[in-house]
Write an enzyme that holds these catalytic residues in place. Sequence first.
Site, PDB file in Angstrom:
ATOM      1  N   ASP A   1       0.800  -1.229   0.000  1.00 55.99           N
ATOM      2  CA  ASP A   1       0.000   0.000   0.000  1.00 55.99           C
ATOM      3  C   ASP A   1       0.836   1.285   0.000  1.00 55.99           C
ATOM      4  O   ASP A   1       2.017   1.290   0.358  1.00 55.99           O
ATOM      5  CB  ASP A   1      -0.969   0.025   1.194  1.00 55.99           C
ATOM      6  CG  ASP A   1      -0.275  -0.156   2.543  1.00 55.99           C
ATOM      7  OD1 ASP A   1       0.808  -0.772   2.585  1.00 55.99           O
ATOM      8  OD2 ASP A   1      -0.819   0.316   3.564  1.00 55.99           O
TER       9      ASP A   1
ATOM     10  N   GLU B   1      -0.587  -2.235   5.131  1.00 50.01           N
ATOM     11  CA  GLU B   1       0.409  -2.213   6.216  1.00 50.01           C
ATOM     12  C   GLU B   1       0.395  -0.885   6.937  1.00 50.01           C
ATOM     13  O   GLU B   1       0.568  -0.824   8.155  1.00 50.01           O
ATOM     14  CB  GLU B   1       1.814  -2.499   5.658  1.00 50.01           C
ATOM     15  CG  GLU B   1       2.903  -2.601   6.713  1.00 50.01           C
ATOM     16  CD  GLU B   1       3.381  -1.253   7.249  1.00 50.01           C
ATOM     17  OE1 GLU B   1       3.644  -1.144   8.462  1.00 50.01           O
ATOM     18  OE2 GLU B   1       3.471  -0.293   6.459  1.00 50.01           O
TER      19      GLU B   1
HETATM   20 ZN    ZN Z   1       5.246   3.475   6.238  1.00 49.90          ZN
HETATM   21 ZN    ZN Z   2       6.631   0.939   5.268  1.00 49.76          ZN
END
Ligand code: ZN
Ligand code: ZN
Length: 395
Positions: free
Chosen positions: A84, A143
Amino acid sequence: MPDQRDSQVDAAVERLRPQLVEDRRHLHRHPELSYHERATAELCAERCEVLGYTVTTEVGGTGVLADLDSGRPGPTVMLRADTDALPITERGAHRPVTSATEGVMHACGHDGHVAMALGAAAVLAGMRDEWDGRVRMCFQPAEEVAGGAQPMIDGGAMEGVDRVLGIHLWAPLQVGRVAVGPGPLFGSADEFGLVIRGRGGHGGMPHTSIDPVVCAAQVITALQTIVSRETSPFSPAVVTIGRIEGGSAFNVIAEEVRLRGTVRAFEHAERERLLQRIAELSQDLAVSMRCEAEFIRANGCPPVVSDAGVAEVVRRAAVATVGEDSVDPAPRVTVGDDVALFLERAPGCYFLVGAGDVARHPVAPHHHPEFDIDERCLPVGAATLSRAALSLLNS
Ligand SMILES: [Zn+2]
Ligand SMILES: [Zn+2]
């Protein structure tokens, strides 16, 4: 590892060099926010399929798993890359490539993570006769909001996995260097909220109301004493209030104030103690000022801890890639990464690959609108990852 396989990795990564850069630039141009990594997932799935992997998409949302079996018994080694980007508008027109999506940017290097993982997937597929067991590629979404790993685990990502490997590109580390070691690398990262409730009223007559703004000010200051007065100076910890929200006019006493913050620690017990003390201190302090404080525990993930045995395998892989003098021990960094959840379930290693030319010019920090990576890091990461995986797949 026999020398022959070592040189096979070098030759394969050398051939892949243009592809690594092309993939990274394509992803950089087309970043996708957490939970929306659809085109990125598609790219990962397509590429792995062509390489002969068995691909499963939509694992826990936009996650992708791709397995390659040697047909011989052996361990299952998972290579994890996060996919992401961040809600940041990129600055810096001089780059070879910039984001084509206003307000979205790969400002943490995850574009490089995916490119390196795809590179390693190709190297391992090309050397399929040279290893035993199974390779599992794991392309993990979300994440940056610590929300992608758990749904993938719930979707079966860790079933049968014996070892986990993952890279974070690191701009403060000189390109060409690798930092790896046993124990904690990144801290735990927890988000919390506090709602401080008082009783609204006229700003000119504060004695007729209960002011949550003044109480919030005391709470914010007091929370800093949890680190400075209650935590050992030898135990790194962070308590940050990043957001405060309350009140509607200069002459009105607010009903409530909302705070949001984050906590970082390197040990499980410390993490829990800090969160508990935030709740206790704010609640008791609020009561002493006739207010009421509600503590809300939100998303969080544990510290990122590398297994000593796997870290040594990665260290040797890094030495074979960049040489002994260019491998550093792992630092401790108070950022979080939900790779921690995979590493809790199987021994593994998360390591840093240098991605900034810090010797030549100042490097923008991660999550900054001018963040950039030095693309020479990509072959280093792909080669180290491939070598470490090969070692684990032959043990
Ligand atoms: Zn990051
Ligand atoms: Zn990262």
